[in-house]
Design a protein around this motif. Sequence first.
Motif, PDB file in Angstrom:
ATOM      1  N   ILE A 173       0.794  -1.158   0.074  1.00  0.00           N
ATOM      2  CA  ILE A 173      -0.063  -0.212   0.012  1.00  0.00           C
ATOM      3  C   ILE A 173       0.743   1.205   0.149  1.00  0.00           C
ATOM      4  O   ILE A 173       0.544   2.155  -0.849  1.00  0.00           O
ATOM      5  N   LYS A 174       2.015   1.179   0.758  1.00  0.00           N
ATOM      6  CA  LYS A 174       2.759   2.142   0.789  1.00  0.00           C
ATOM      7  C   LYS A 174       3.575   2.721  -0.597  1.00  0.00           C
ATOM      8  O   LYS A 174       3.749   3.537  -0.804  1.00  0.00           O
ATOM      9  N   GLU A 175       3.982   1.354  -1.100  1.00  0.00           N
ATOM     10  CA  GLU A 175       4.518   1.659  -2.374  1.00  0.00           C
ATOM     11  C   GLU A 175       3.727   2.035  -3.481  1.00  0.00           C
ATOM     12  O   GLU A 175       4.081   2.603  -4.236  1.00  0.00           O
ATOM     13  N   LEU A 176       2.428   1.601  -3.310  1.00  0.00           N
ATOM     14  CA  LEU A 176       1.512   2.192  -4.334  1.00  0.00           C
ATOM     15  C   LEU A 176       1.516   3.679  -4.270  1.00  0.00           C
ATOM     16  O   LEU A 176       1.337   4.351  -5.385  1.00  0.00           O
ATOM     17  N   ALA A 177       1.277   4.124  -2.973  1.00  0.00           N
ATOM     18  CA  ALA A 177       1.147   5.659  -2.955  1.00  0.00           C
ATOM     19  C   ALA A 177       2.535   6.363  -3.247  1.00  0.00           C
ATOM     20  O   ALA A 177       2.365   7.292  -4.002  1.00  0.00           O
ATOM     21  N   ARG A 178       3.684   5.762  -3.026  1.00  0.00           N
ATOM     22  CA  ARG A 178       4.962   6.127  -3.412  1.00  0.00           C
ATOM     23  C   ARG A 178       5.041   6.366  -4.934  1.00  0.00           C
ATOM     24  O   ARG A 178       5.533   7.352  -5.568  1.00  0.00           O
ATOM     25  N   ARG A 179       4.419   5.375  -5.618  1.00  0.00           N
ATOM     26  CA  ARG A 179       4.618   5.485  -7.105  1.00  0.00           C
ATOM     27  C   ARG A 179       3.410   6.145  -7.855  1.00  0.00           C
ATOM     28  O   ARG A 179       3.326   6.231  -9.012  1.00  0.00           O
ATOM     29  N   GLY A 180       2.464   6.749  -6.878  1.00  0.00           N
ATOM     30  CA  GLY A 180       1.288   7.537  -7.579  1.00  0.00           C
ATOM     31  C   GLY A 180      -0.004   6.867  -7.907  1.00  0.00           C
ATOM     32  O   GLY A 180      -0.584   7.225  -8.967  1.00  0.00           O
ATOM     33  N   VAL A 181       0.163   5.350  -7.690  1.00  0.00           N
ATOM     34  CA  VAL A 181      -0.974   4.686  -8.293  1.00  0.00           C
ATOM     35  C   VAL A 181      -2.357   5.056  -7.534  1.00  0.00           C
ATOM     36  O   VAL A 181      -2.302   5.173  -6.557  1.00  0.00           O
ATOM     37  N   SER A 182      -3.206   5.439  -8.262  1.00  0.00           N
ATOM     38  CA  SER A 182      -4.461   6.271  -7.803  1.00  0.00           C
ATOM     39  C   SER A 182      -5.737   5.315  -7.354  1.00  0.00           C
ATOM     40  O   SER A 182      -6.590   5.652  -6.694  1.00  0.00           O
ATOM     41  N   ALA A 183      -5.331   4.045  -7.521  1.00  0.00           N
ATOM     42  CA  ALA A 183      -6.519   3.002  -7.069  1.00  0.00           C
ATOM     43  C   ALA A 183      -6.821   3.040  -5.453  1.00  0.00           C
ATOM     44  O   ALA A 183      -5.697   3.121  -4.776  1.00  0.00           O
TER      45      ALA A 183
END
Length: 182
Positions: free
Chosen positions: A39-49
Amino acid sequence: EVLGEAGDGAEAVAVAERLRPDVILMDLRMPRADGVSAIKELARRGVSARVLVLTTYDTDSDVLPAVEAGATGYLLKDATREELFHAVEAAARGQAVLSPAVATRLMGQMRQPVSEPLSQREVEVLELIARGSTNREAAKALFISEATVKTHLLHVYAKLGVNDRAAAVAAAFSRGYLSPRR
């Protein structure tokens, strides 16, 4: 519509980055990278899901880190099919979704004073105590003095609001500091 599947947190990040879904159903305990890390990595990469955690774990040490990492919702795997569909639709709209058990746990935390979390060393001492180690045995295993073990235990008792070793171990399990060995 299901766009893809992943077997672990690292793969989930890669698949989400490639497919750009609206909602991701994320488990917490997975190989390579756990759900909170993903979840943290998704936010860091800007994935908006929107991330909807779907798991069997509802302890304090599971729920809070997931929500703090950016999860939109948190459901337990015993949710009905209808509850899951409604949760996915709500998450897609950006609405927070919590299973009743998780909502009750969070409400309870809000009503009681927040205690200081256990340190890593305090958890290490408790793990040894939970396995039946004496203070002397724990001290030897951790390369610290027996007096230091006693000091850690006193801090643990204060933080968990208990008065003895058995109660400390029980409280640590219920709050997610300790988990059963598999």
